[in-house]
Design a protein around this motif. Structure first.
Motif, mmCIF file in Angstrom:
data_model
loop_
_atom_site.group_PDB
_atom_site.id
_atom_site.type_symbol
_atom_site.label_atom_id
_atom_site.label_comp_id
_atom_site.label_asym_id
_atom_site.label_seq_id
_atom_site.Cartn_x
_atom_site.Cartn_y
_atom_site.Cartn_z
ATOM 1 N N ILE A 51 1.062 -0.820 -0.245
ATOM 2 C CA ILE A 51 -0.278 0.377 0.129
ATOM 3 C C ILE A 51 0.303 1.570 0.088
ATOM 4 C CG2 ILE A 51 -1.821 1.266 0.899
ATOM 5 C CD1 ILE A 51 -2.680 -1.208 2.595
ATOM 6 N N SER A 52 0.407 2.312 -0.799
ATOM 7 C CA SER A 52 0.927 3.629 -1.207
ATOM 8 C C SER A 52 0.778 4.188 -0.605
ATOM 9 C CB SER A 52 2.495 3.829 -2.186
ATOM 10 O OG SER A 52 2.805 2.613 -2.624
ATOM 11 N N GLU A 53 0.611 5.576 0.259
ATOM 12 C CA GLU A 53 -0.310 6.653 0.812
ATOM 13 C C GLU A 53 0.754 7.919 0.562
ATOM 14 O OE1 GLU A 53 -2.485 4.195 4.672
ATOM 15 O OE2 GLU A 53 -0.125 4.892 5.072
ATOM 16 N N SER A 54 -0.476 9.010 0.686
ATOM 17 C CA SER A 54 0.050 10.180 0.148
ATOM 18 C C SER A 54 -1.013 11.040 1.054
ATOM 19 C CB SER A 54 0.531 10.583 -1.534
ATOM 20 O OG SER A 54 -0.420 10.074 -1.991
ATOM 21 N N ILE A 55 -0.402 12.106 0.914
ATOM 22 C CA ILE A 55 -1.363 13.733 1.782
ATOM 23 C C ILE A 55 -1.106 14.801 0.247
ATOM 24 C CG2 ILE A 55 -1.848 15.207 3.251
ATOM 25 C CD1 ILE A 55 -0.407 13.088 5.251
#
Length: 84
Positions: A51-55
């Motif tokens: 899982i790749s997350e970003s804001i």
């Protein structure tokens, strides 16, 4: 400095940051990918997911986004130097 901190209205996990970048009026903070395991209810097998997350936050001007980008990078550098 704490690992999780709020800077200019954004709550950030400084330990997981991979990159901080600016695109026009947007500030984007990318986190390192994490692995999550789950059991598939149909097959009963354990599955692995990355899982790749970003804001992403939009600011009212390029200058405001740039100022926040600089502030957050400074806090991140401070966190990394204290960690060592």
């Amino acid at each position: 400095m704490e690992r999780i901190n709020t800077v200019n209205g954004l709550t950030i996990d400084f330990e997981r940051i991979r990159n901080i970048r600016q695109e026009s009026e947007f500030l984007i903070i990318e986190y390192n990918a994490r692995i999550e395991y789950s059991k598939n209810p149909f097959t009963g097998e354990i599955e692995k997911s990355e899982i790749s997350e970003s804001i992403s936050k939009e600011f009212h001007s390029y200058e405001s986004a740039r100022d926040n980008h600089i502030d957050i990078k400074d806090y991140w550098n401070e966190y990394l130097t204290q960690k060592v």
